[in-house]
Design a protein around this motif. Structure first.
Motif, mmCIF file in Angstrom:
data_model
loop_
_atom_site.group_PDB
_atom_site.id
_atom_site.type_symbol
_atom_site.label_atom_id
_atom_site.label_comp_id
_atom_site.label_asym_id
_atom_site.label_seq_id
_atom_site.Cartn_x
_atom_site.Cartn_y
_atom_site.Cartn_z
ATOM 1 N N SER A 80 0.810 -1.216 0.000
ATOM 2 C CA SER A 80 0.000 0.000 0.000
ATOM 3 C C SER A 80 0.850 1.277 0.000
ATOM 4 O O SER A 80 0.302 2.374 -0.070
ATOM 5 C CB SER A 80 -0.912 0.021 1.232
ATOM 6 O OG SER A 80 -0.148 0.202 2.421
ATOM 7 N N LYS A 81 2.178 1.126 0.063
ATOM 8 C CA LYS A 81 3.058 2.282 0.200
ATOM 9 C C LYS A 81 3.653 2.687 -1.148
ATOM 10 O O LYS A 81 3.844 1.857 -2.042
ATOM 11 C CB LYS A 81 4.197 1.976 1.185
ATOM 12 C CG LYS A 81 3.746 1.623 2.602
ATOM 13 C CD LYS A 81 3.085 2.778 3.300
ATOM 14 C CE LYS A 81 2.980 2.609 4.808
ATOM 15 N NZ LYS A 81 2.613 1.307 5.291
ATOM 16 N N PRO A 82 3.976 3.973 -1.311
ATOM 17 C CA PRO A 82 4.603 4.422 -2.564
ATOM 18 C C PRO A 82 6.034 3.930 -2.679
ATOM 19 O O PRO A 82 6.617 3.397 -1.730
ATOM 20 C CB PRO A 82 4.551 5.947 -2.451
ATOM 21 C CG PRO A 82 4.526 6.224 -0.978
ATOM 22 C CD PRO A 82 3.749 5.087 -0.370
ATOM 23 N N LEU A 83 6.596 4.117 -3.856
ATOM 24 C CA LEU A 83 7.996 3.790 -4.135
ATOM 25 C C LEU A 83 8.778 5.092 -4.237
ATOM 26 O O LEU A 83 8.377 6.017 -4.960
ATOM 27 C CB LEU A 83 8.097 3.007 -5.448
ATOM 28 C CG LEU A 83 9.497 2.681 -5.978
ATOM 29 C CD1 LEU A 83 10.232 1.749 -5.024
ATOM 30 C CD2 LEU A 83 9.411 2.075 -7.379
ATOM 31 N N VAL A 84 9.906 5.173 -3.513
ATOM 32 C CA VAL A 84 10.758 6.365 -3.522
ATOM 33 C C VAL A 84 12.158 5.976 -3.965
ATOM 34 O O VAL A 84 12.739 5.025 -3.431
ATOM 35 C CB VAL A 84 10.817 7.024 -2.123
ATOM 36 C CG1 VAL A 84 11.820 8.177 -2.112
ATOM 37 C CG2 VAL A 84 9.441 7.522 -1.702
ATOM 38 N N LEU A 85 12.687 6.688 -4.925
ATOM 39 C CA LEU A 85 14.076 6.530 -5.348
ATOM 40 C C LEU A 85 14.905 7.643 -4.723
ATOM 41 O O LEU A 85 14.562 8.821 -4.834
ATOM 42 C CB LEU A 85 14.184 6.598 -6.869
ATOM 43 C CG LEU A 85 15.605 6.643 -7.447
ATOM 44 C CD1 LEU A 85 16.321 5.310 -7.221
ATOM 45 C CD2 LEU A 85 15.575 6.997 -8.933
ATOM 46 N N TRP A 86 16.016 7.268 -4.055
ATOM 47 C CA TRP A 86 16.917 8.262 -3.450
ATOM 48 C C TRP A 86 18.247 8.282 -4.206
ATOM 49 O O TRP A 86 18.831 7.239 -4.486
ATOM 50 C CB TRP A 86 17.172 7.934 -1.982
ATOM 51 C CG TRP A 86 18.183 8.864 -1.355
ATOM 52 C CD1 TRP A 86 19.538 8.688 -1.314
ATOM 53 C CD2 TRP A 86 17.926 10.127 -0.706
ATOM 54 N NE1 TRP A 86 20.140 9.759 -0.687
ATOM 55 C CE2 TRP A 86 19.179 10.654 -0.301
ATOM 56 C CE3 TRP A 86 16.765 10.836 -0.432
ATOM 57 C CZ2 TRP A 86 19.294 11.874 0.369
ATOM 58 C CZ3 TRP A 86 16.879 12.058 0.239
ATOM 59 C CH2 TRP A 86 18.125 12.562 0.634
ATOM 60 N N LEU A 87 18.716 9.505 -4.513
ATOM 61 C CA LEU A 87 19.971 9.683 -5.227
ATOM 62 C C LEU A 87 20.874 10.648 -4.470
ATOM 63 O O LEU A 87 20.441 11.742 -4.085
ATOM 64 C CB LEU A 87 19.720 10.248 -6.627
ATOM 65 C CG LEU A 87 18.858 9.402 -7.569
ATOM 66 C CD1 LEU A 87 18.503 10.208 -8.809
ATOM 67 C CD2 LEU A 87 19.565 8.112 -7.939
ATOM 68 N N ASN A 88 22.115 10.252 -4.246
ATOM 69 C CA ASN A 88 23.122 11.198 -3.783
ATOM 70 C C ASN A 88 23.860 11.764 -4.995
ATOM 71 O O ASN A 88 23.725 11.263 -6.109
ATOM 72 C CB ASN A 88 24.091 10.538 -2.800
ATOM 73 C CG ASN A 88 23.493 10.441 -1.411
ATOM 74 O OD1 ASN A 88 22.881 9.434 -1.052
ATOM 75 N ND2 ASN A 88 23.640 11.487 -0.610
ATOM 76 N N GLY A 89 24.638 12.798 -4.751
ATOM 77 C CA GLY A 89 25.197 13.531 -5.882
ATOM 78 C C GLY A 89 26.683 13.397 -6.060
ATOM 79 O O GLY A 89 27.220 12.342 -6.297
ATOM 80 N N GLY A 90 27.394 14.497 -5.914
ATOM 81 C CA GLY A 90 28.841 14.544 -6.103
ATOM 82 C C GLY A 90 29.240 15.580 -7.141
ATOM 83 O O GLY A 90 29.594 16.689 -6.801
ATOM 84 N N PRO A 91 29.199 15.246 -8.466
ATOM 85 C CA PRO A 91 28.880 13.916 -8.999
ATOM 86 C C PRO A 91 29.964 12.896 -8.658
ATOM 87 O O PRO A 91 31.139 13.246 -8.576
ATOM 88 C CB PRO A 91 28.815 14.159 -10.508
ATOM 89 C CG PRO A 91 29.655 15.376 -10.743
ATOM 90 C CD PRO A 91 29.544 16.209 -9.519
ATOM 91 N N GLY A 92 29.540 11.677 -8.435
ATOM 92 C CA GLY A 92 30.475 10.605 -8.150
ATOM 93 C C GLY A 92 30.334 9.998 -6.777
ATOM 94 O O GLY A 92 31.151 9.171 -6.379
ATOM 95 N N CYS A 93 29.293 10.382 -6.004
ATOM 96 C CA CYS A 93 29.151 9.888 -4.631
ATOM 97 C C CYS A 93 28.057 8.830 -4.530
ATOM 98 O O CYS A 93 27.054 8.870 -5.238
ATOM 99 C CB CYS A 93 28.866 11.041 -3.673
ATOM 100 S SG CYS A 93 30.295 12.153 -3.484
ATOM 101 N N SER A 94 28.277 7.903 -3.622
ATOM 102 C CA SER A 94 27.442 6.714 -3.503
ATOM 103 C C SER A 94 26.206 6.943 -2.652
ATOM 104 O O SER A 94 26.295 7.431 -1.524
ATOM 105 C CB SER A 94 28.276 5.579 -2.891
ATOM 106 O OG SER A 94 27.467 4.516 -2.463
#
Length: 469
Positions: A80-94
């Protein structure tokens, strides 16, 4: 071919083949999903009541580019819960190093770098959360073409991330059509809206509606070089980090140049500003810095001159992740393929960062397009960050020339001011009081409150609401 009861046998055979192929394809997808399931992790002394998965998704067959993910289902009733995508930046960071291990993930790494502890403010209390190491060369993501690591940029990152989502949803078909949101911070101020734009355009041109994008949210986000620079100088001066003279010189000599294109004369003034800052953590100006890391103010001035804004908050939290994710038993538990694993896992890749190709000076045009598309868009800002400070974000929002729909005001958590908020036509701004560059690291409880409001599409809580409850 002969026909039976009006059906051409050739057509019957083709239909049967398609049916078998579809069934087999689904079964293979389910098998891979189960293969990606993570059991107990090294250093985990506690049990959890949710499933989590990690592994690779190939986004380019020819170059054999594959992105690494770690996915956590919601603690309760994930269907019943939404899907969330999380992104870190950098560019180049995990996103594994930061998003999972010290920000919004359910497990954080202890100071001994060998054991884990439960994060009581994990965002999988609200949603199913997917973390992606993007682009190739970041974290455990890889390419079998070594030149790929030297040719990353905004455009290909968005394309590969879209390809990842489409293929990941084939592996996890139960999330097709689920309400989907994207979030991230810092240089993900480029990644997040650019990926959202790619998804919207893909959906407009395709009958495939498996990605049900509803909105995105970014924090302390690189947005517009002109306004970001303007805000950095003003913030440093107004908080007493640099002198009046240096502030004036930065404005006169640097002339609000972009983060990427700065003159030699401007660089000299940035060096003066760096000396005035002293050995503080510009990612969180009121907290102690890690004393074994060298001069942080010098590092940030270098970042301002090159346009490379790192995710590296200290004191020393990333050190724990560096040790933990280099443990062979940890990599084995996360299904890291030894054949493609980096010789040394790093929180951020200098190779990716220093060879970044395309980066637009502004993503405000993307915001305008996506506001018109009707997405829910929020920008949040930790107000003790001097890297992409609250002033930079406010200048960028002002440049959008959006009419306000509610007055500026404080929001509350447990009877205390959590920050301030302003609603515009098509965008909501929220500051988080006392938070640095990584808001969920500094103020995890407030960050969870922020995520709750964003996902539900409701304003930040007011004091009157709390008094009535």
């Amino acid at each position: 071919m002969k026909s039976i009861m009006g059906f051409n046998l050739h057509h019957v055979f083709l239909l049967f083949t398609v049916m078998i192929t579809t069934v087999v394809g689904v079964e293979i997808g389910r098998t891979q999903q189960e293969l990606d399931r993570v059991s107990k992790l090294p250093g985990q002394s506690f049990n959890v009541n949710f499933a989590h998965y990690s592994g690779y998704v190939t986004v380019n067959e020819k170059a054999e580019r594959a992105l690494f993910y770690w996915f956590f289902e919601a603690e309760e009733d994930p269907s019943s819960k939404p899907l969330v995508l999380w992104l870190n930046g950098g560019p180049g960071c995990s996103s594994i190093a930061y998003g999972v291990a010290e920000e919004i993930g359910p497990f954080h790494v202890q100071a001994d770098a060998q054991t884990l502890y439960v994060n009581p403010y994990s965002w999988n209390k609200l949603a199913n959360v997917l973390f992606l190491d993007s682009p190739v060369g970041v974290g455990f993501s890889y390419s079998n073409n070594s030149q790929d690591l030297l040719n990353n940029g905004d455009k290909r990152t968005a394309e590969d991330s879209l390809a990842f989502l489409l293929k990941w949803l084939e592996r996890f078909p139960q999330y097709k059509g689920r309400e989907f949101y994207i979030s991230g911070e810092s240089y993900a101020g480029h990644y997040v809206p650019q990926l959202a734009q790619a998804v919207v355009r893909y959906n407009n041109l395709s009958e495939d509606k498996s990605i049900n994008l509803k909105g995105y949210m970014v924090g302390n986000a690189l947005t517009d070089d002109y306004n970001d620079h303007l805000g950095v100088f003003q913030f440093m001066w107004s908080t007493g980090l640099i002198s009046d003279q240096t502030y004036k010189l930065l404005n006169d000599v640097c002339d609000y140049q972009s983060f990427i294109h700065t003159s030699e004369e401007c660089n000299k003034i940035l060096d003066i500003a760096s000396a005035e800052l002293g050995n503080i953590d510009t990612y969180s100006i009121f907290t102690p810095s890690c004393t074994n890391r060298g001069n942080f103010s010098n590092k940030i001035m270098k970042k301002l001159r090159t346009g490379r804004v790192s995710e590296k908050y200290d004191p020393c939290t990333e050190d724990h992740s560096t040790v933990y994710f280099n443990l062979p038993e940890v990599q084995n538990a996360l299904h890291v393929d030894p054949a493609v694993a980096p010789s040394k896992w790093k929180t951020c890749s200098d190779v990716v960062n220093e060879n970044w190709k395309d980066t637009p000076r502004s993503v405000l045009d993307v915001y305008s397009e996506l506001i018109s598309a009707g997405l829910r868009i929020w920008m949040f800002s930790g107000d003790t960050d001097a890297v992409i400070p609250v002033t930079s974000t406010l200048y960028s929002i002002d440049a959008l020339k959006l009419p306000t729909t509610s007055p500026w005001g404080a929001w509350y958590h447990n009877g205390q001011v959590g920050g301030w908020t302003q609603q515009y036509a098509g965008l909501t701004f929220v500051s988080v009081r006392g938070a640095g560059h990584e808001v969920p690291l500094h103020r995890p409880e407030l960050a969870l409150e922020l995520a709750k409001a964003f996902l539900s599409g409701t304003p930040m809580p007011q004091l009157t609401e709390l008094s009535d409850s």
